[in-house]
Write a protein that holds these residues in place. Structure first.
Motif, PDB file in Angstrom:
ATOM      1  N   SER A 177      -0.673   0.944 -12.896  1.00 55.98           N
ATOM      2  CA  SER A 177      -0.233   1.678 -11.707  1.00 55.98           C
ATOM      3  C   SER A 177       0.564   0.729 -10.819  1.00 55.98           C
ATOM      4  CB  SER A 177      -1.427   2.239 -10.932  1.00 55.98           C
ATOM      5  OG  SER A 177      -0.982   2.918  -9.771  1.00 55.98           O
ATOM      6  N   ILE A 178       1.707   1.206 -10.361  1.00 52.15           N
ATOM      7  CA  ILE A 178       2.588   0.430  -9.500  1.00 52.15           C
ATOM      8  C   ILE A 178       2.768   1.174  -8.191  1.00 52.15           C
ATOM      9  CG2 ILE A 178       4.891  -0.572  -9.229  1.00 52.15           C
ATOM     10  CD1 ILE A 178       5.062  -0.377 -12.364  1.00 52.15           C
ATOM     11  N   VAL A 179       2.419   0.540  -7.091  1.00 51.69           N
ATOM     12  CA  VAL A 179       2.666   1.083  -5.758  1.00 51.69           C
ATOM     13  C   VAL A 179       3.699   0.189  -5.102  1.00 51.69           C
ATOM     14  CG1 VAL A 179       1.688   1.682  -3.517  1.00 51.69           C
ATOM     15  CG2 VAL A 179       0.302   1.953  -5.587  1.00 51.69           C
ATOM     16  N   ASP A 180       4.833   0.771  -4.747  1.00 49.77           N
ATOM     17  CA  ASP A 180       5.896  -0.044  -4.160  1.00 49.77           C
ATOM     18  C   ASP A 180       6.850   0.867  -3.399  1.00 49.77           C
ATOM     19  OD1 ASP A 180       7.781  -2.333  -3.780  1.00 49.77           O
ATOM     20  OD2 ASP A 180       6.512  -3.213  -5.334  1.00 49.77           O
ATOM     21  N   PHE A 181       7.921   0.301  -2.904  1.00 52.38           N
ATOM     22  CA  PHE A 181       8.893   1.083  -2.150  1.00 52.38           C
ATOM     23  C   PHE A 181       9.947   1.688  -3.068  1.00 52.38           C
ATOM     24  CE2 PHE A 181       7.710  -2.290   1.042  1.00 52.38           C
ATOM     25  CZ  PHE A 181       6.908  -1.448   1.804  1.00 52.38           C
ATOM     26  N   ALA A 182      10.383   2.889  -2.718  1.00 53.40           N
ATOM     27  CA  ALA A 182      11.563   3.438  -3.361  1.00 53.40           C
ATOM     28  C   ALA A 182      12.759   2.571  -2.979  1.00 53.40           C
ATOM     29  CB  ALA A 182      11.786   4.881  -2.911  1.00 53.40           C
ATOM     30  N   ALA A 183      13.818   2.629  -3.773  1.00 52.64           N
ATOM     31  CA  ALA A 183      15.007   1.823  -3.489  1.00 52.64           C
ATOM     32  C   ALA A 183      15.495   2.075  -2.065  1.00 52.64           C
ATOM     33  CB  ALA A 183      16.101   2.159  -4.496  1.00 52.64           C
ATOM     34  N   HIS A 184      15.819   0.996  -1.335  1.00 49.16           N
ATOM     35  CA  HIS A 184      16.236   1.107   0.071  1.00 49.16           C
ATOM     36  C   HIS A 184      17.289   0.044   0.349  1.00 49.16           C
ATOM     37  CE1 HIS A 184      13.950  -2.510   1.233  1.00 49.16           C
ATOM     38  NE2 HIS A 184      13.039  -2.086   0.364  1.00 49.16           N
ATOM     39  N   ASP A 185      17.817   0.041   1.564  1.00 53.64           N
ATOM     40  CA  ASP A 185      18.880  -0.906   1.907  1.00 53.64           C
ATOM     41  C   ASP A 185      18.504  -1.823   3.064  1.00 53.64           C
ATOM     42  OD1 ASP A 185      18.882   0.879   3.963  1.00 53.64           O
ATOM     43  OD2 ASP A 185      20.985   1.494   3.757  1.00 53.64           O
ATOM     44  N   ARG A 186      17.190  -2.030   3.281  1.00 53.30           N
ATOM     45  CA  ARG A 186      16.756  -2.927   4.355  1.00 53.30           C
ATOM     46  C   ARG A 186      16.886  -4.390   3.886  1.00 53.30           C
ATOM     47  NH1 ARG A 186      14.043  -1.220   9.054  1.00 53.30           N
ATOM     48  NH2 ARG A 186      14.019  -3.476   9.390  1.00 53.30           N
TER      49      ARG A 186
ATOM     50  N   LEU B 244      14.643  -7.476   4.936  1.00 55.84           N
ATOM     51  CA  LEU B 244      13.313  -7.769   4.394  1.00 55.84           C
ATOM     52  C   LEU B 244      13.336  -8.947   3.419  1.00 55.84           C
ATOM     53  CD1 LEU B 244      11.827  -4.189   3.848  1.00 55.84           C
ATOM     54  CD2 LEU B 244      11.450  -5.778   5.740  1.00 55.84           C
ATOM     55  N   ARG B 245      14.511  -9.259   2.893  1.00 59.16           N
ATOM     56  CA  ARG B 245      14.595 -10.443   2.026  1.00 59.16           C
ATOM     57  C   ARG B 245      14.281 -11.708   2.823  1.00 59.16           C
ATOM     58  NH1 ARG B 245      17.019  -9.049  -2.836  1.00 59.16           N
ATOM     59  NH2 ARG B 245      18.517  -7.326  -2.793  1.00 59.16           N
ATOM     60  N   GLN B 246      14.760 -11.764   4.048  1.00 55.79           N
ATOM     61  CA  GLN B 246      14.557 -12.950   4.879  1.00 55.79           C
ATOM     62  C   GLN B 246      13.234 -12.916   5.623  1.00 55.79           C
ATOM     63  OE1 GLN B 246      16.574 -15.557   4.755  1.00 55.79           O
ATOM     64  NE2 GLN B 246      17.851 -14.449   3.270  1.00 55.79           N
ATOM     65  N   SER B 247      12.938 -11.782   6.230  1.00 55.52           N
ATOM     66  CA  SER B 247      11.756 -11.711   7.092  1.00 55.52           C
ATOM     67  C   SER B 247      10.454 -11.618   6.316  1.00 55.52           C
ATOM     68  CB  SER B 247      11.871 -10.521   8.048  1.00 55.52           C
ATOM     69  OG  SER B 247      11.952  -9.304   7.328  1.00 55.52           O
ATOM     70  N   HIS B 248      10.483 -11.037   5.082  1.00 51.87           N
ATOM     71  CA  HIS B 248       9.247 -10.864   4.323  1.00 51.87           C
ATOM     72  C   HIS B 248       9.354 -11.336   2.877  1.00 51.87           C
ATOM     73  CE1 HIS B 248       7.101  -8.651   7.480  1.00 51.87           C
ATOM     74  NE2 HIS B 248       8.263  -8.091   7.736  1.00 51.87           N
ATOM     75  N   ALA B 249      10.413 -12.059   2.547  1.00 52.68           N
ATOM     76  CA  ALA B 249      10.580 -12.670   1.224  1.00 52.68           C
ATOM     77  C   ALA B 249      10.605 -11.660   0.080  1.00 52.68           C
ATOM     78  CB  ALA B 249       9.489 -13.712   0.975  1.00 52.68           C
ATOM     79  N   HIS B 250      11.101 -10.442   0.342  1.00 45.37           N
ATOM     80  CA  HIS B 250      11.212  -9.453  -0.727  1.00 45.37           C
ATOM     81  C   HIS B 250      12.368  -9.851  -1.645  1.00 45.37           C
ATOM     82  CE1 HIS B 250       9.027  -5.907   1.439  1.00 45.37           C
ATOM     83  NE2 HIS B 250       8.383  -7.073   1.577  1.00 45.37           N
ATOM     84  N   ALA B 251      12.090  -9.953  -2.933  1.00 48.54           N
ATOM     85  CA  ALA B 251      13.145 -10.261  -3.897  1.00 48.54           C
ATOM     86  C   ALA B 251      13.888  -9.009  -4.329  1.00 48.54           C
ATOM     87  CB  ALA B 251      12.543 -10.954  -5.122  1.00 48.54           C
ATOM     88  N   ARG B 252      13.222  -7.861  -4.289  1.00 41.34           N
ATOM     89  CA  ARG B 252      13.805  -6.581  -4.682  1.00 41.34           C
ATOM     90  C   ARG B 252      13.678  -5.586  -3.536  1.00 41.34           C
ATOM     91  NH1 ARG B 252      15.560  -6.192 -10.141  1.00 41.34           N
ATOM     92  NH2 ARG B 252      15.411  -8.336 -10.926  1.00 41.34           N
ATOM     93  N   LEU B 253      14.736  -4.847  -3.282  1.00 41.90           N
ATOM     94  CA  LEU B 253      14.708  -3.835  -2.224  1.00 41.90           C
ATOM     95  C   LEU B 253      14.260  -2.507  -2.825  1.00 41.90           C
ATOM     96  CD1 LEU B 253      17.944  -4.741  -0.223  1.00 41.90           C
ATOM     97  CD2 LEU B 253      15.595  -5.563   0.077  1.00 41.90           C
ATOM     98  N   GLY B 254      13.001  -2.465  -3.242  1.00 47.56           N
ATOM     99  CA  GLY B 254      12.430  -1.269  -3.828  1.00 47.56           C
ATOM    100  C   GLY B 254      12.957  -1.007  -5.228  1.00 47.56           C
ATOM    101  N   PHE B 255      12.547   0.139  -5.784  1.00 46.56           N
ATOM    102  CA  PHE B 255      12.905   0.495  -7.160  1.00 46.56           C
ATOM    103  C   PHE B 255      13.191   1.985  -7.248  1.00 46.56           C
ATOM    104  CE2 PHE B 255       9.953  -3.057  -7.275  1.00 46.56           C
ATOM    105  CZ  PHE B 255      10.605  -3.972  -8.094  1.00 46.56           C
TER     106      PHE B 255
END
Length: 335
Positions: free
Chosen positions: A259-268, A271-282
């Motif tokens: 099971s994968i819980v994550d964000f749908a693809a987005h353009d924020r 979040l790469r800088q402020s929260h170290a997200h490598a992927r902007l959702g899927f």
């Protein structure tokens, strides 16, 4: 483990006390010394003997070394189960030994309190950044309810079996599904997060929960080790999520669940800088392709709209090694 090594290792009152403490909870070496009222070098010597015999095992997390019992009454290894029962009976029947064990357990309250104080301090220092991210998506409650419902449906209302919580963070998801699993491994790269999770999970039976430090790009578990693997808000940190899911497939038993819980693809992009997200959702297509390529059959998905970000839940079933148990089908969109 041999019976000869086990008996030699247990032939000491302090080591007997340590084994009974570990039957209650996993402990750092310093915490064992604190409970026993002995110097850490002396306790470390006893711990080395227990580990060399196979009765206990050490695991390093950052600057800390944690100790857990390798035996339990529910163990599938007869000798380990018999030794655990022997120690439990000895505590009950040997009055002096039982009294000493009870005194030791009273000191565990101070250990639990210190862990909880550390967790509260960590949350107070990081509350602002957590609140900032949570303001962008739906509250945790509906997500957890949806995840519980979807996993129960996949398991036919039965047990989730051996469960791996990848990127456990605070341990919330491991805690949530603790009553529904036979055994839980809470896995995280950060020693700090594992300390938070350990405080949250310390009420669970010691032989049913294990905390492991490591990188989700290289899961340190044998093949087919788990029946359920969860990724809760963690896959977006992966530089190569397809490799992470391939690793998850390796450790999932045929017919097991992911099971994968994550964000749908987005353009924020921030979040790469402020929260170290490598992927902007899927997107659904991305997750479906990665599941199929790694050996899972996509099962169902659900979308939970919040504020700016949509939380998605995707599930899959591990194919049998020889013949696929389930035919691939389009992700069932539910709202």
């Amino acid at each position: 483990m041999t019976i000869h090594d086990a008996i030699r290792a247990l032939d000491d009152p302090t080591r007997l006390r340590i084994m009974r403490l570990l039957a209650s909870m996993e402990l750092a070496v310093g915490e064992v010394a604190q409970v026993l009222g002995q110097s850490q070098p002396r306790v470390s010597r006893h711990i080395r003997i227990l580990c060399d015999s196979g009765l206990a095992e050490r695991r390093k997390e950052g600057a800390w070394v944690f100790l857990r019992s390798s035996v339990g009454e529910a163990s599938d290894q007869p000798l380990a189960a018999a030794i655990a029962r022997l120690l439990a009976v000895a505590e009950h029947e040997d009055v002096a030994f039982g009294r000493r064990c009870a005194e030791d357990r009273q000191h565990l309250d101070a250990i639990r309190a210190a862990r909880e104080a550390h967790a509260l301090d960590w949350f107070s220092r990081h509350a602002e950044e957590w609140d900032e991210l949570r303001s962008l998506h739906i509250a945790d409650g509906p997500v957890e309810a949806a995840l519980t419902e979807m996993l129960a449906d996949m398991a036919g209302g039965g047990s989730l079996g051996r469960l791996l919580d990848v990127g456990t963070g605070t341990g919330r998801i491991a805690e949530l599904f603790g009553p529904h699993a036979d055994r839980i491994v809470a896995f995280d790269k950060s020693p700090d997060m594992l300390r938070i999770a350990r405080a949250r999970l310390q009420h669970l039976p010691a032989e049913r929960v294990e905390l492991v430090q490591g990188d989700f790009a290289q899961l340190p578990f044998p093949a087919r080790s788990f029946d359920t693997v969860l990724f809760h808000q963690v896959l977006h940190y992966a530089q190569a999520p397809e490799a992470v899911l391939a690793g998850a497939a390796r450790v999932t038993a045929p017919g097991g669940r992911v099971s994968i819980v994550d964000f749908a693809a987005h353009d924020r992009e921030d979040l790469r800088q402020s929260h170290a997200h490598a992927r902007l959702g899927f997107s659904d297509a991305q997750i479906e392709a990665m599941l199929l390529d790694s050996g899972f059959v996509p099962h169902a998905t659900r979308a939970l709209a919040g504020h700016e970000l949509v939380v998605k839940l995707w599930t899959g079933v591990r194919r049998q090694d020889s013949v696929a148990q389930f035919e691939p089908r389009q992700l069932a969109r539910k709202t």
